[in-house]
Design an enzyme around this catalytic site. Sequence first.
Site, PDB file in Angstrom:
ATOM      1  N   ASP A  29     -23.100   5.672  17.311  1.00  0.00           N
ATOM      2  CA  ASP A  29     -23.233   6.589  16.158  1.00  0.00           C
ATOM      3  C   ASP A  29     -24.350   6.152  15.222  1.00  0.00           C
ATOM      4  OD1 ASP A  29     -21.232   8.419  16.767  1.00  0.00           O
ATOM      5  OD2 ASP A  29     -19.679   7.252  15.787  1.00  0.00           O
ATOM      6  N   ASP A  64     -26.256   0.606  19.122  1.00  0.00           N
ATOM      7  CA  ASP A  64     -25.108   1.220  18.487  1.00  0.00           C
ATOM      8  C   ASP A  64     -25.083   2.691  18.899  1.00  0.00           C
ATOM      9  OD1 ASP A  64     -22.905   1.458  16.645  1.00  0.00           O
ATOM     10  OD2 ASP A  64     -24.289   2.439  15.263  1.00  0.00           O
TER      11      ASP A  64
END
Length: 187
Positions: free
Chosen positions: A17, A15
């Site tokens: 963020d 991922d």
Amino acid sequence: MAQSAVDTTTLCLFDVDGTLTAARQSITPDMDEFLQRLKKKVRVGVVGGSDFDKIREQLGSDVVEKVDYVFAENGLVAYKEGRLLSVQSIRAHLGEELLQDFINFCLNYMSKIKLPKKRGTFIEFRNGMLNVCPVGRSCSQEERMEFFEFDQKEHIREKFVAALQKEFRGRGLVFSIGELAPVLGSV
């Protein structure tokens, strides 16, 4: 000593963020170096809720060359080995009338909210969702944190989601609260 081949049966997905970067921040040189070392061993991909341009801002303009896969907008925009692979659109799925109803409701609702600060870009249209941000997407990181603290006390986003759920019940939309500032509307 010969270097071993890349294991193409293994894909490590990260991922953006909150994992590879702090929210809306650039990747650190150490993390970037880690991804490059890992790519010599296995396939590497990144996934984020943001659009492709924001992922490029965070991971570098050459992100599609740095990793094997880039999945922007929660996978609705997909790149493989530097080439665009697929794009899906909420517009095609929902239709213009429902999108306009949603946008108009959000703008009207946000116009009645009093916050410590408001900035621009309150609704960001993405392929797979509309990112609605009461403080404005163009706020600074400091303003974002100020809104987050205010929201913890006043529950602005929680009340907004409840209003959206009531208004759009049975119309195929899902609402969630994103990190720090946004309210997200998706299928």
